[in-house]
Design a protein around this motif. Structure first.
Motif, short mmCIF file in Angstrom:
data_model
loop_
_atom_site.label_atom_id
_atom_site.label_comp_id
_atom_site.label_asym_id
_atom_site.label_seq_id
_atom_site.Cartn_x
_atom_site.Cartn_y
_atom_site.Cartn_z
N SER A 119 0.86 -1.18 0.00
CA SER A 119 0.00 0.00 0.00
C SER A 119 0.90 1.23 0.00
O SER A 119 1.86 1.30 0.77
CB SER A 119 -0.90 0.03 1.24
N GLY A 120 0.56 2.17 -0.85
CA GLY A 120 1.31 3.42 -0.92
C GLY A 120 0.46 4.58 -0.49
O GLY A 120 -0.73 4.63 -0.79
N PHE A 121 1.08 5.52 0.21
CA PHE A 121 0.34 6.67 0.73
C PHE A 121 1.07 7.96 0.43
O PHE A 121 2.31 8.02 0.47
CB PHE A 121 0.14 6.54 2.24
N SER A 122 0.28 8.98 0.14
CA SER A 122 0.80 10.34 -0.01
C SER A 122 -0.06 11.23 0.88
O SER A 122 -1.29 11.19 0.82
CB SER A 122 0.71 10.79 -1.47
N PHE A 123 0.61 11.99 1.72
CA PHE A 123 -0.06 12.90 2.66
C PHE A 123 0.32 14.33 2.31
O PHE A 123 1.23 14.56 1.51
CB PHE A 123 0.40 12.58 4.09
N ASP A 124 -0.37 15.30 2.91
CA ASP A 124 0.04 16.68 2.70
C ASP A 124 1.42 16.88 3.34
O ASP A 124 1.91 16.03 4.09
CB ASP A 124 -0.99 17.68 3.25
N LEU A 125 2.07 17.99 3.03
CA LEU A 125 3.44 18.21 3.46
C LEU A 125 3.59 18.20 4.98
O LEU A 125 4.51 17.59 5.52
CB LEU A 125 3.98 19.52 2.88
N ALA A 126 2.67 18.85 5.69
CA ALA A 126 2.76 18.90 7.15
C ALA A 126 2.65 17.50 7.76
O ALA A 126 3.42 17.14 8.67
CB ALA A 126 1.67 19.82 7.72
N THR A 127 1.72 16.70 7.26
CA THR A 127 1.55 15.34 7.77
C THR A 127 2.77 14.48 7.42
O THR A 127 3.26 13.71 8.26
CB THR A 127 0.26 14.71 7.21
N THR A 128 3.26 14.63 6.20
CA THR A 128 4.46 13.89 5.79
C THR A 128 5.63 14.22 6.73
O THR A 128 6.32 13.31 7.21
CB THR A 128 4.85 14.23 4.34
N ASN A 129 5.83 15.50 7.00
CA ASN A 129 6.92 15.90 7.90
C ASN A 129 6.74 15.34 9.30
O ASN A 129 7.72 14.92 9.94
CB ASN A 129 7.04 17.43 7.95
N GLN A 130 5.51 15.28 9.78
CA GLN A 130 5.24 14.72 11.11
C GLN A 130 5.55 13.23 11.15
O GLN A 130 6.16 12.73 12.10
CB GLN A 130 3.77 15.00 11.50
#
Length: 191
Positions: A119-130
């Motif tokens: 499974s692959g996921f892409s989050f917004d930048l703030a969530t990715t950084n967290q």
């Protein structure tokens, strides 16, 4: 006397087998763990919701020229020898570090090209950084702005979504195979 010697040898053999285990050290690490977030499509992501007892989590991006494809190839090679039942005991989780270019749909197609139970996921930048911070991963955009320098670890999570092992990109594929087998078999002894 002969019977006593045979029993002793059998006992020593069984003891040695039990002590050897998988040869993989699994320790609960203070990084990583469960991810609970909303992806870019608005869907809730919670690693606890996956039924597989072992998750192999790593960070990358679909434009990655080397590490990401090589990691998928190594995981695929490591799991080809698993039985059908064993293949149901793990899932690869790929978290994009390039939310500007990677959509959730693109990331999911990318990972499933290599490994069906991924499974692959892409989050917004703030969530990715967290999430990157939660995993103590290294991510830095290169000066040209087109690629990233990033961690090359695969974080292995158990059924409680605790990080139990970091697999280095230089580790042989057998480390992945043995780790999946050890964690999915509930034979883990914390050290």
């Amino acid at each position: 006397m002969k019977q006593y010697t045979i029993r002793t040898l059998i006992s020593i053999f069984i003891f040695a087998l039990l002590q050897c285990g998988s040869g993989i050290e699994l320790t609960e690490l203070p990084i990583g763990g469960n991810i609970e977030a909303i992806d870019k499509t608005g869907a809730k992501v919670n690693l606890q919701s996956f039924p597989e007892p072992v998750l192999l989590v790593f960070f990358g991006y679909t434009y990655c020229p080397d590490f990401c494809p090589n990691t998928f190839a190594k995981i695929k090679a490591a799991t080809e020898g698993l039985s059908s039942l064993e293949k149901n005991h793990f899932r690869v989780i790929f978290v994009s570090i390039d939310p500007e270019r990677d959509s959730t749909e693109t990331v999911n197609k990318y990972v499933q090209f290599y490994i069906p139970n991924a499974s692959g996921f892409s989050f917004d930048l703030a969530t990715t950084n967290q999430i990157v911070k939660q995993y103590a991963a290294y991510v830095e955009k290169t000066k040209d702005g087109l690629s990233f320098d990033h961690s090359t670890y695969v974080y292995v999570l158990d059924s409680k979504r605790k990080t139990r092992k970091l697999i280095k990109s230089t580790d042989p594929k057998e480390v992945i195979t043995k780790t999946i087998r050890a964690l999915s078999g509930n034979s883990v002894q914390s050290k």
